[in-house]
Design an enzyme around this catalytic site. Structure first.
Site, PDB file in Angstrom:
ATOM      1  N   LYS A   1       3.944  11.401  -0.148  1.00 48.53           N
ATOM      2  CA  LYS A   1       3.189  12.247  -1.073  1.00 48.53           C
ATOM      3  C   LYS A   1       1.882  11.579  -1.498  1.00 48.53           C
ATOM      4  O   LYS A   1       1.253  12.004  -2.456  1.00 48.53           O
ATOM      5  CB  LYS A   1       4.037  12.582  -2.300  1.00 48.53           C
ATOM      6  CG  LYS A   1       5.320  13.368  -1.989  1.00 48.53           C
ATOM      7  CD  LYS A   1       6.096  13.678  -3.247  1.00 48.53           C
ATOM      8  CE  LYS A   1       7.412  14.379  -2.925  1.00 48.53           C
ATOM      9  NZ  LYS A   1       7.209  15.692  -2.288  1.00 48.53           N
TER      10      LYS A   1
ATOM     11  N   TYR B   1      -1.644   1.093   5.994  1.00 46.28           N
ATOM     12  CA  TYR B   1      -2.620   0.076   5.600  1.00 46.28           C
ATOM     13  C   TYR B   1      -3.880   0.123   6.458  1.00 46.28           C
ATOM     14  O   TYR B   1      -4.998  -0.001   5.946  1.00 46.28           O
ATOM     15  CB  TYR B   1      -1.981  -1.311   5.674  1.00 46.28           C
ATOM     16  CG  TYR B   1      -0.830  -1.488   4.708  1.00 46.28           C
ATOM     17  CD1 TYR B   1      -0.952  -1.149   3.369  1.00 46.28           C
ATOM     18  CD2 TYR B   1       0.399  -1.985   5.135  1.00 46.28           C
ATOM     19  CE1 TYR B   1       0.099  -1.284   2.481  1.00 46.28           C
ATOM     20  CE2 TYR B   1       1.466  -2.129   4.257  1.00 46.28           C
ATOM     21  CZ  TYR B   1       1.305  -1.783   2.939  1.00 46.28           C
ATOM     22  OH  TYR B   1       2.362  -1.927   2.073  1.00 46.28           O
TER      23      TYR B   1
END
Length: 262
Positions: A189, A226
């Protein structure tokens, strides 16, 4: 996720909704199976008319009142296979470590960030003063603190960064991210992204020019996250013994870093 307790009530419907401006056609066609011929519909059918509402998620510094939920989030994410009573003991251990085990070298910084569902700090009603601290955490209490959905720690202690020079000095101006965890039902989310963005902002406020982290190489989803946030994989020189987090002996980590615009 907020829901409206409609229960088992019924309501009368028409084939249009009059909002006082114009008529909007009813959003689905009634069929003998979906609606009774008497013109009544069940609450579950009415609920289809309303969109799902997702509460806003805010990221802020953790306070003392968040510590148990922080420990819970951390343990359920990193040790999901543990069951009672071991999982409870582990949570108590994490709680004690957070409140009394954080020792920060002089000149270093460390902050625990939390993503919460509920009111932001601007809307929160806080009791106490900013000077009230416990274990490095803000000791103020909130009447509407929200529910912790994710956690992250960022610091400049540099325990897991290669030391500099023959004297093995700590590296400065590089922040380090650790303990990124999101509760299972809140994953995918964008919460982890919000935590990372807040950590980067915190690092900039400390004057850091870069931010780094270790990532489990067997978790491609985390690595992709990342890299999508601008981190790049740093190749460890052959034979170099760079420090790594102490977890499972079979776990292998990749080292990632991102330069910050100050």
């Amino acid at each position: 996720m907020w829901t409206v307790p409609l229960g088992g009530t019924t309501c009368v419907i028409d084939n249009s909704l009059n909002l006082g401006i114009n008529k909007i056609p009813f959003p689905f066609k009634a069929s003998p199976k979906s609606l009774p011929t008497s013109g009544l519909c069940r609450a579950s059918q009415v609920a289809e008319l309303f969109p799902t509402i997702s509460p806003e998620v805010y990221v802020r510094e953790a306070r003392v009142e968040d510590c148990w939920e922080v420990a819970e989030t951390h343990c359920s994410s990193f040790f999901p296979e543990y069951s009672f009573p071991l999982d409870f003991v582990l949570r108590i251990d994490r709680l004690i470590a957070m409140l009394f085990g954080f020792s920060i070298p002089i000149g270093c910084q460390r902050t625990c960030l939390v993503a919460v569902v509920g009111s932001s700090d601007e809307k929160a009603c806080l009791l106490g003063t900013e000077e009230l601290k416990l274990g490095g955490f803000d000791g103020r209490l909130s009447l509407n603190k929200g529910y912790v959905t994710g956690v992250l720690t960022v610091d400049t202690v540099a325990d897991f960064l290669p030391r500099k020079g023959p004297l093995r000095q700590r590296r400065k101006e590089i922040a380090y991210i650790s303990n990124v965890a999101v509760r299972e039902r809140y994953r995918r989310k964008g919460i982890a992204k919000k935590l990372i963005m807040k950590a980067e902002a915190q690092a900039r406020s400390w004057g850091c020019r870069a931010i780094a982290l270790h990532c489990d190489i067997s978790n491609p989803g985390a690595t992709k996250l990342y890299i999508g946030q601008g981190f790049r994989i740093v190749k460890v020189p052959e034979g170099a013994k760079w420090p790594q987090p102490k977890t499972s002996p079979n776990m292998q980590f990749g080292f990632l870093m991102k330069l910050l615009d100050i």
